[in-house]
Design a protein around this motif. Structure first.
Motif, PDB file in Angstrom:
ATOM      1  N   GLY A 156      -5.155 -90.825 -61.585  1.00  0.00           N
ATOM      2  CA  GLY A 156      -5.444 -89.398 -61.483  1.00  0.00           C
ATOM      3  C   GLY A 156      -5.795 -89.007 -60.051  1.00  0.00           C
ATOM      4  N   LEU A 157      -6.570 -89.851 -59.369  1.00  0.00           N
ATOM      5  CA  LEU A 157      -6.895 -89.583 -57.964  1.00  0.00           C
ATOM      6  C   LEU A 157      -5.625 -89.546 -57.118  1.00  0.00           C
ATOM      7  N   GLU A 158      -4.718 -90.469 -57.380  1.00  0.00           N
ATOM      8  CA  GLU A 158      -3.446 -90.500 -56.643  1.00  0.00           C
ATOM      9  C   GLU A 158      -2.601 -89.253 -56.936  1.00  0.00           C
ATOM     10  N   ARG A 159      -2.613 -88.805 -58.206  1.00  0.00           N
ATOM     11  CA  ARG A 159      -1.842 -87.603 -58.557  1.00  0.00           C
ATOM     12  C   ARG A 159      -2.380 -86.372 -57.835  1.00  0.00           C
ATOM     13  N   VAL A 160      -3.702 -86.238 -57.788  1.00  0.00           N
ATOM     14  CA  VAL A 160      -4.311 -85.097 -57.089  1.00  0.00           C
ATOM     15  C   VAL A 160      -3.988 -85.167 -55.595  1.00  0.00           C
TER      16      VAL A 160
END
Length: 119
Positions: free
Chosen positions: A11-15
């Motif tokens: 999720g951090l990578e997607r953001v």
């Protein structure tokens, strides 16, 4: 019972991936506006009214331009920070898994060089 800590590194990578093109768009926008303003030259003129206008307008225009550039830089820095955070948590998880695996193979065997073996 200890509380479980979960971090959604994907999720951090997607953001971070969403922030990257937005930061680039803001950078391109600020550069384009800056080029256009420079190409216009000084439209205020040399008379007293022109100088009065320039005194009020130029600082405000620079604030808008600097603000746009600053937001773009902040997004880039946040994106970099998110990626570093995700990588740090992923590394910590991998290291914890490796340590736990090694610990599981040596518990109860005794006599190891670690000093905690049977005597």
């Amino acid at each position: 019972m200890p509380e479980i800590l979960r971090v959604d590194t994907d999720g951090l990578e997607r953001v971070a991936a969403v922030m990257e093109p937005l930061a680039e768009k803001l950078r391109v926008l600020a550069e384009g506006v800056g080029r256009q303003l420079n190409a216009l030259g000084d439209p205020a003129g040399n008379d007293s009214f022109g100088q009065q206008f320039k005194g009020k307008h130029d600082p405000s225009a620079l604030l808008v331009l600097d603000g746009t550039t600053g937001v773009g830089k902040a997004l880039t820095e946040a994106q970099t920070g998110l990626r570093k955070t995700a990588a740090a948590f992923t590394t910590a998880e991998l290291e914890a898994t490796r340590s736990t695996s090694r610990l599981g193979t040596t518990i109860g065997e005794g006599g190891n060089s670690g000093g905690g073996g049977r005597r």
